[in-house]
Design an enzyme around this catalytic site. Sequence first.
Site: not given
Ligand code: PMP
Length: 361
Positions: A102, A172, A196
């Site tokens: 991520w 994040d 989450k």
């Molecule tokens: N950052 C992290 C740490 C994630 O776990 C996720 C999604 N699993 C995201 C960003 C992306 O999130 P979204 O699908 O809401 O764009």
Amino acid sequence: MARAWNFSAGPAALPEEVLRRARDELLEWGDERASVMEVSHRGKAFMEMAQRAEQDLRELLAVPDTYTVLFLQGGASQHFAQIPMNLARPGQGADYVVTGAWSSKAQADARCFVRADLAASGEAGGYRTIPSMSEWKLHGEAAYVHIASNETIHGVQFHQTPDTGNVPLVADMSSDILSRPIDVSRYGLIYAGAQKNIGPSGLVLVIVREDLLERSAGRVPRIFDYAAHAAAASLLNTPPTFAWYLAGLVFQWLKAQGGVAAMAQRNADKAAELYAAIDGSGGFYRNRVEVAARSLMNVPFTLHDAALGAAFLQESRAAGLLALKGHRDLGGMRASLYNAMPLEGVRALVAFMQDFARRHG
Ligand code: PMP
């Protein structure tokens, strides 16, 4: 059939009490004689609900008054781009610490708007640790330093807040927000997709130090401009009203559970039991993350014989344990243990894993 234990990484399990309450008031919300989904976001009832949700969140995380809380959209992914748009002035660079999939995506997307420098990376070691902070290559003039506090796929989590001096720290926190107390004043900006630990997908929470809002200064289209959203109290356009309402119920539930300190204790106990089962399986199961960097939220693990994976998934599902399949990039299994997963669910998983190992070992 009863509800199963849901170990999904996201969208993830929500507290059952919250879902029951939402069900009970789905058709007639409060005095509205209509669903929360059917009323104006500018009406009194919705605005009061929104204010209470913000107030509860501020209490849960002890958010200082000098920070703005925004309820936005676009998923956390959109904010990979929105953060550099808003926080980097023309010509400025930003430092990225890459500890998994991520934060790597966040850096890649930031490159469209800013010189996104790699301050440190765990990639060479297969993302099994947090690179030592003393070795990070930080630029004193950077617009910000970006981290992902918890890597949902690789199962790597920061257990200390890095000190970035005068350069704002951007985190994040999509997969560990509200799982433990944090000192918000150590951050310039915190963002998290809701699906989450907050509520349904479609909502993104942003907590930003007020002085940083000035940086966008008319350079950013309004819909991407944090300052414009702040000025409109997150009602610049139509927000995801149901997700916002449900997040508010989750915040009330968290307060009733004893807040984030109580969640942190529970989350530590849950993760300890699962890691102990993995480490104590004589190599049948394995988690490869360095112990000090292991995530309390997402526990990836492999089976000693990958050919048993299909049986593991089929049998676990039949035993009422859902969504244990690992992320497609990593393979293996993954159990996500967010706030809504009780210790009882983790114990059911551990008992299944021990039984499975006995039968297939
Ligand atoms: N950052 C992290 C740490 C994630 O776990 C996720 C999604 N699993 C995201 C960003 C992306 O999130 P979204 O699908 O809401 O764009």
